[in-house]
Design an enzyme around this catalytic site. Sequence first.
Site, PDB file in Angstrom:
ATOM      1  N   HIS A   1      14.252   0.928 -61.854  1.00  0.00           N
ATOM      2  CA  HIS A   1      14.631   1.276 -63.216  1.00  0.00           C
ATOM      3  C   HIS A   1      14.367   2.735 -63.534  1.00  0.00           C
ATOM      4  CE1 HIS A   1      10.384   0.704 -63.473  1.00  0.00           C
ATOM      5  NE2 HIS A   1      10.389   1.376 -64.603  1.00  0.00           N
TER       6      HIS A   1
ATOM      7  N   TYR B   1       9.711   7.103 -64.174  1.00  0.00           N
ATOM      8  CA  TYR B   1       9.651   8.531 -64.513  1.00  0.00           C
ATOM      9  C   TYR B   1       9.434   9.389 -63.267  1.00  0.00           C
ATOM     10  CZ  TYR B   1       9.246   7.137 -69.441  1.00  0.00           C
ATOM     11  OH  TYR B   1       9.472   6.601 -70.690  1.00  0.00           O
TER      12      TYR B   1
ATOM     13  N   ASP C   1       1.807  -0.706 -71.228  1.00  0.00           N
ATOM     14  CA  ASP C   1       2.254  -2.071 -70.939  1.00  0.00           C
ATOM     15  C   ASP C   1       1.901  -2.501 -69.518  1.00  0.00           C
ATOM     16  OD1 ASP C   1       3.186  -3.126 -73.280  1.00  0.00           O
ATOM     17  OD2 ASP C   1       5.146  -2.181 -73.101  1.00  0.00           O
TER      18      ASP C   1
ATOM     19  N   TYR D   1      10.897  12.615 -74.635  1.00  0.00           N
ATOM     20  CA  TYR D   1       9.467  12.959 -74.673  1.00  0.00           C
ATOM     21  C   TYR D   1       8.909  13.039 -73.251  1.00  0.00           C
ATOM     22  CZ  TYR D   1       6.894   8.552 -73.568  1.00  0.00           C
ATOM     23  OH  TYR D   1       6.315   7.471 -72.946  1.00  0.00           O
ATOM     24  N   ARG D   2       9.697  12.568 -72.285  1.00  0.00           N
ATOM     25  CA  ARG D   2       9.201  12.438 -70.924  1.00  0.00           C
ATOM     26  C   ARG D   2      10.403  12.040 -70.092  1.00  0.00           C
ATOM     27  NH1 ARG D   2       4.920   7.495 -70.266  1.00  0.00           N
ATOM     28  NH2 ARG D   2       4.325   7.772 -68.098  1.00  0.00           N
TER      29      ARG D   2
END
Length: 461
Positions: free
Chosen positions: A310, A7, A67, A391-392
């Site tokens: 990623h 992110y 996680d 959402y993000r």
Amino acid sequence: MGRNLGYGGASPRVPGSVVIDLGRKMNKVLNIDGENASCMVEPGVSYFKLYEEIQKTGLKLWIDTPDLGGGSVLGNAIDRGVGYTPYGDHFANHCGMEIVLPDGSLLRTGMGALPGKDGADNPTWESFQHAYGPAVDGIFSQSNFGIVTKMGFWLMPETGHQSYMITFPRDNDFEQIVEIIRPLAQRGILGNIPQLRHAIQELAVTGKPRTTWYNGPGHFPRDVIREGVKQLPVGDVSWIFYGTQYGDTASISSQLSLIKSAFAAIPGSKFLLPSDLPPDHYIHSRVQVCSGVPVLRELDWLNWKPNAAHLFFSPIVPTRGSSARVIHDIITRLHAKYDFDVFPTLCVAGREMHYIANIVYDRSSEDEKRRARELMREMIDEAAREGFGEYRTHLLFADQVAGTYSWGGGALRRFNETLKDALDPNGILAPGRSGIWPKGYRGKGWELVGEKAKGCVTARM
Ligand SMILES: Cc1cc2nc3c(=O)[nH]c(=O)nc-3n(C[C@H](O)[C@H](O)[C@H](O)COP(=O)(O)OP(=O)(O)OC[C@H]3O[C@@H](n4cnc5c(N)ncnc54)[C@H](O)[C@@H]3O)c2cc1C
């Protein structure tokens, strides 16, 4: 702490910015309150650190971890991240903040705004979320309105827990699985936010590279996934549901019998406990995460490719089989178009689900990076046309995602800009974060909705 992997990490949006590293020195657990079951932390407290500090006290309290346990408890909550115990909505389980505003002044939210006796902190700062008047905490999440220097969190009293997995044989069981989850979640029978994963994730979380199974061209073929999982303990399955139930033995067993009978409607579904699986199976890592123990096992799937990095694409979709199918088809079709393997993880609640698609790319390949960006941009636009919004997101896509929230001619964006200009008239704090640009930058070419923008000649990732 800058570990917002997938992110945007610690990168500022505007080149030449000064990055404030709050993780290095502001790393104290300021309070652990055993009676109130709560804590107050600084930004540099990781999930590992909070866990260890609580262990040292001997208190029977759990944290809730995502996680990956290496990130900041405060940073994750500010970005509205998620975990997997009943306290998994991190922002919803925060209580009280202290914030440095762009003019250098300090603000306390919630009951912290009311001074305690003789200058002490308010005794209910970590107990009740709101002060009198508007609830302002939310405007400091996913925003650039202030720097949060303290934040309170509720801790979950330790309880019994039982993790399990349910496997489903066919790809087309997908809609029915979602339909079964919805009432179980709405009625509060499911203990946490469960994860639904595709079988390819079973291969990836072994930590082995994709070449273990496939060396050919193009994205990973469906029949190769089938052959691969056949060799694993789960066998030839398509979807895997990871859940956890909480409470005493009798309540867990009655919850599990309801859950088992609901999923038994899907022919060929199988219920498995951790004890049915070998010690190196991923389920043992879920047992830890779902009982508040931070781990790093999830990183193993980044061995899929050499030099793997990623991006997460994470739209919010109604918990309905038909909607799940629409978003899954968009994601699958566009991953095929841009030649990436699809890694779906769905965090399914009673009314909405976070569909998290992990795009794993080789960061040494300019071609893969370009394709990953184009894939993200096309998924954001197609999903938005269906009414599904992220959402993000990674900061590269912040302007585009903010632009999809366009109801009322962009009323939400205008409102955010009004707040930004009032609180930070000089635009000194994180310009462009979450697509919120201060007035000095607006309309001057900073917004990044394609490959090029001012100060960002080639989009970096
Ligand atoms: C394999 C894998 C699995 C993951 N699983 C999950 C998961 O289950 N759930 C989940 O939520 N995430 C997950 N992530 C994403 C990420 O790793 C975590 O969210 C991580 O906790 C975020 O790192 P951080 O806390 O160091 O973030 P930071 O980078 O420190 O913070 C995030 C953002 O919040 C803002 N911010 C941070 N601190 C402050 C502050 N003090 N004041 C104002 N703004 C601030 C900044 O803009 C920053 O960019 C996963 C990532 C990977 C690679």
